[in-house]
Design an enzyme around this catalytic site. Structure first.
Site, PDB file in Angstrom:
ATOM      1  N   TRP A 172       1.540  -7.658  -2.008  1.00  0.00           N
ATOM      2  CA  TRP A 172       1.519  -8.815  -1.119  1.00  0.00           C
ATOM      3  C   TRP A 172       1.955 -10.116  -1.781  1.00  0.00           C
ATOM      4  CZ3 TRP A 172      -1.758 -11.583  -3.995  1.00  0.00           C
ATOM      5  CH2 TRP A 172      -2.797 -10.929  -4.641  1.00  0.00           C
ATOM      6  N   CYS A 307       2.580 -10.386 -11.288  1.00  0.00           N
ATOM      7  CA  CYS A 307       2.430  -9.285 -12.248  1.00  0.00           C
ATOM      8  C   CYS A 307       2.782  -9.718 -13.656  1.00  0.00           C
ATOM      9  CB  CYS A 307       3.312  -8.121 -11.820  1.00  0.00           C
ATOM     10  SG  CYS A 307       5.019  -8.594 -11.575  1.00  0.00           S
ATOM     11  N   GLU A 405      -6.246  -7.253 -16.120  1.00  0.00           N
ATOM     12  CA  GLU A 405      -5.428  -8.105 -15.260  1.00  0.00           C
ATOM     13  C   GLU A 405      -6.343  -8.840 -14.274  1.00  0.00           C
ATOM     14  OE1 GLU A 405      -2.854  -6.215 -12.308  1.00  0.00           O
ATOM     15  OE2 GLU A 405      -1.277  -7.619 -12.867  1.00  0.00           O
TER      16      GLU A 405
HETATM   17  P1  NAD Z   1      -2.169  -2.482  -4.573  1.00  0.00           P
HETATM   18  O1  NAD Z   1      -1.899  -1.444  -5.606  1.00  0.00           O
HETATM   19  O2  NAD Z   1      -3.536  -2.639  -4.077  1.00  0.00           O
HETATM   20  O3  NAD Z   1      -1.270  -2.210  -3.265  1.00  0.00           O
HETATM   21  C1  NAD Z   1       0.125  -2.012  -3.363  1.00  0.00           C
HETATM   22  C2  NAD Z   1       0.571  -1.161  -2.188  1.00  0.00           C
HETATM   23  O4  NAD Z   1      -0.042   0.117  -2.287  1.00  0.00           O
HETATM   24  C3  NAD Z   1       0.177  -1.728  -0.829  1.00  0.00           C
HETATM   25  O5  NAD Z   1       1.232  -1.517   0.084  1.00  0.00           O
HETATM   26  C4  NAD Z   1      -1.048  -0.927  -0.456  1.00  0.00           C
HETATM   27  O6  NAD Z   1      -1.231  -0.809   0.938  1.00  0.00           O
HETATM   28  C5  NAD Z   1      -0.733   0.419  -1.071  1.00  0.00           C
HETATM   29  N1  NAD Z   1      -1.936   1.186  -1.381  1.00  0.00           N
HETATM   30  C6  NAD Z   1      -3.160   0.711  -1.723  1.00  0.00           C
HETATM   31  N2  NAD Z   1      -4.025   1.722  -1.893  1.00  0.00           N
HETATM   32  C7  NAD Z   1      -3.333   2.870  -1.664  1.00  0.00           C
HETATM   33  C8  NAD Z   1      -3.672   4.253  -1.686  1.00  0.00           C
HETATM   34  N3  NAD Z   1      -4.920   4.672  -1.958  1.00  0.00           N
HETATM   35  N4  NAD Z   1      -2.693   5.150  -1.421  1.00  0.00           N
HETATM   36  C9  NAD Z   1      -1.439   4.745  -1.125  1.00  0.00           C
HETATM   37  N5  NAD Z   1      -1.071   3.452  -1.063  1.00  0.00           N
HETATM   38  C10 NAD Z   1      -2.001   2.523  -1.342  1.00  0.00           C
HETATM   39  O7  NAD Z   1      -1.551  -3.824  -5.169  1.00  0.00           O
HETATM   40  P2  NAD Z   1      -1.616  -5.281  -4.543  1.00  0.00           P
HETATM   41  O8  NAD Z   1      -3.031  -5.725  -4.636  1.00  0.00           O
HETATM   42  O9  NAD Z   1      -0.921  -5.326  -3.242  1.00  0.00           O
HETATM   43  O10 NAD Z   1      -0.707  -6.096  -5.588  1.00  0.00           O
HETATM   44  C11 NAD Z   1      -1.191  -6.516  -6.792  1.00  0.00           C
HETATM   45  C12 NAD Z   1      -0.757  -5.603  -7.914  1.00  0.00           C
HETATM   46  O11 NAD Z   1       0.661  -5.427  -7.883  1.00  0.00           O
HETATM   47  C13 NAD Z   1      -1.053  -6.210  -9.266  1.00  0.00           C
HETATM   48  O12 NAD Z   1      -1.594  -5.232 -10.126  1.00  0.00           O
HETATM   49  C14 NAD Z   1       0.314  -6.673  -9.760  1.00  0.00           C
HETATM   50  O13 NAD Z   1       0.420  -6.763 -11.144  1.00  0.00           O
HETATM   51  C15 NAD Z   1       1.209  -5.643  -9.176  1.00  0.00           C
HETATM   52  N6  NAD Z   1       2.606  -6.144  -9.069  1.00  0.00           N
HETATM   53  C16 NAD Z   1       3.543  -5.645  -9.945  1.00  0.00           C
HETATM   54  C17 NAD Z   1       4.855  -6.103  -9.890  1.00  0.00           C
HETATM   55  C18 NAD Z   1       5.908  -5.554 -10.828  1.00  0.00           C
HETATM   56  O14 NAD Z   1       7.099  -5.721 -10.564  1.00  0.00           O
HETATM   57  N7  NAD Z   1       5.543  -4.894 -11.908  1.00  0.00           N
HETATM   58  C19 NAD Z   1       5.217  -7.057  -8.941  1.00  0.00           C
HETATM   59  C20 NAD Z   1       4.241  -7.547  -8.069  1.00  0.00           C
HETATM   60  C21 NAD Z   1       2.928  -7.061  -8.151  1.00  0.00           C
END
Ligand code: NAD
Length: 509
Positions: A172, A307, A405
């Protein structure tokens, strides 16, 4: 990277755009809007006020099956996957132009739903996003396979083909930008795609899907499914007819996608995940305004919900006090407020849950003995999920806030006694996404750049690079997959060898 001037609407104009927005409220499958099969809904709300913005489909098994079938049908039809490269290029360039046309409207939508400051949304959506579609669009008819060295009796071609049906599962914090990092190379490769935005921020991805149809991308090639990760995301991860998932999000959920693949069809999984990135100030670097600006931005950009946030700031012990004083002074200048006000530098965090999570890390920092030198303050009080920046000094590497993090506005200064110790602490993490090094000495810069165990090293300025350079992480920050750059194409392409035995055709007789 873009020459397009950044639009500069006033707060009043932006409020007018917001009042006139028509927000998506259904999913986009096979070129059309529809409700979820079971009628289940989720709400999406404004983190600055708590107000509900729209109700969206909570997609279940039948919706996922329908989107996968549409994507598979469109892929097999060849209307996109096998069309002339010039046609794909033309459609992607048109899509870029349409995003520029609607950029302010999309930026306002994203700011309302994510709480990101409108200036950031305008830059990302009116400049970066269209430039990325353009960059990959222009690549389509300039990408060649190769011919392997063989004897004259044979001819061996190595060609690239689209991998098939791809799912992009998104976080998000940069909603449309993260969608674009994946969609642009996937579409350029000829794949059909299912986008699963984070449940907190679905609106701009849905709007983009409608623009794709207007740009001439055939129905079924770009579908958007909304819903919570635990259901919609899981069903995508486990689906037997999706060929590849490109995921950006937390390391814990990334791990689940590997399990889903292992227990279904062994789809390929590209992972971009969390980080705990260092900002290293070597003792020859002057503590200039530029350095302090970069240090503060590295930690607090997007409210620290980034991230690659450089939250661990490693500074020579003898300079810690001077450094901390400058960091505090600069941090106090950050304007926290209504995300739609162009004067705002920092909006609310995405949710009450995220705010509580960050606050619990702050409490842990205090409990474990870090010195809090700036208390999270200065944020509007009300229904939004606001949290001002916190600064800690005297961090130690073993503290929880120096290891895990946080994903919020917390900066920690960690004093070090030597260059080698700085390198050892910088690398002493499970993650490996990003690092910044400040030094005036090129030898030292290269020494650090080559030894830091992470995907991107920025020297003398905090940056993730631009679309021309790959982005991804070592260790628990990512798999070998990369977003951005030519390297991103590898996530969406198969490599095929075509071996012609010319002698068998009698040509050498
Ligand atoms: P998240 O892992 O909670 O969710 C990411 C996506 O996965 C969402 O679409 C969510 O609906 C889905 N999801 C959540 N639980 C799931 C499950 N059990 N099964 C399948 N799908 C599931 O992450 P977030 O809170 O949306 O974002 C924050 C995280 O993203 C942080 O750890 C951040 O570091 C990382 N991030 C990484 C980058 C990169 O390029 N490396 C960029 C942006 C964010």
């Amino acid at each position: 990277m873009s020459d397009t001037a950044l639009p500069n609407p006033s707060h009043a104009e932006l409020l007018r755009v917001a009042a006139g927005l028509r927000l998506p409220d259904r999913v986009f499958i096979d070129g059309d809007w529809s409700a979820s099969d079971n009628g289940a809904l989720i709400e999406t709300s404004n983190p600055a006020t708590g107000a509900v913005l729209s109700t969206l489909a909570h997609c279940g098994q039948k919706d996922v099956d329908r989107a996968v079938a549409a994507a598979r049908w469109s892929f097999r039809s060849g209307a996109w996957s096998r069309c002339a490269p010039e046609k794909r290029k033309e459609a992607l360039l048109k899509l870029a132009a349409l995003i520029r046309r609607d950029g302010v409207r999309l930026a306002v939508m994203e700011s309302l739903e994510s709480g990101k400051p409108i200036r950031d949304c305008l830059r990302e959506i009116t400049q970066e996003v269209p430039a990325i579609f353009q960059w990959y669009g222009e690549l389509v008819d300039k990408s060649y396979g190769h011919v392997a060295p063989t004897g004259q009796e044979d001819c061996a071609m190595v060609v690239r083909e689209p991998i098939g049906v791809v799912a992009a599962v998104l976080p998000w914090n940069f909603p449309l930008l993260m969608a674009t990092w994946k969609l642009a190379p996937a579409l350029a490769s000829g794949c059909s795609v299912i986008v699963k935005p984070a449940e907190e921020t679905s609106l701009t991805a849905l709007s983009l899907a409608a623009l794709a149809i207007e740009a001439g991308i055939p129905a079924g090639v770009l579908n958007v499914l909304t819903g919570p990760g635990e259901t919609t995301g899981r069903l995508i991860g486990q689906h037997p007819d999706i060929d590849s998932v490109s995921f950006t999000g937390s390391t814990d959920v990334g791990r689940l996608f590997l399990q889903y693949a292992g227990s279904s069809n062994l789809k390929t999984v590209g992972l971009e995940m969390g980080g705990k990135s260092p900002f290293i100030v070597l003792d020859d670097a002057d503590l200039t305004e530029d350095l302090i600006d970069n240090a503060v931005m590295a930690a607090f950009w997007n409210g620290g919900q980034n991230c690659s946030a450089n939250m661990r700031q490693l500074v020579a012990r003898s300079r810690q006090d001077a450094y901390v004083e400058k960091i505090i002074a600069r941090t106090k200048q950050i304007v926290i407020g209504d995300p739609l006000n162009p004067a705002t530098d920092m909006g609310p965090l995405i949710s009450a849950g995220q705010r509580n999570r960050v606050l619990s890390y702050v409490a842990k920092g205090v409990e474990e003995g870090a010195r809090r030198v700036l208390d999270a303050g200065g944020a509007p009080v009300g229904r939004g999920h606001y949290l001002g920046p916190t600064v800690f000094a005297d961090l130690r590497p073993e503290m929880t806030i120096a290891r895990e993090e946080i994903f919020g506005p917390v900066l920690g200064v960690l004093p070090v006694d030597s260059m080698d110790q700085a390198l050892q602490i910088a690398n002493g993490t499970d993650y490996g996404l990003h690092a910044t090094v400040y030094t005036r000495d090129l030898d030292r810069a290269m020494y650090f750049a080559r030894r830091l165990e992470c995907g991107t090293v920025a020297v003398n300025g905090f940056t993730e690079g631009d679309i021309k350079t790959p982005f991804g992480g070592y260790r628990r920050s990512g798999s070998l997959a990369r977003d951005k750059g030519l390297e991103a194409m590898a996530q969406y392409q198969q490599i095929k060898t075509i071996w012609l035995r010319l002698s068998a055709m009698g040509l050498n007789a």
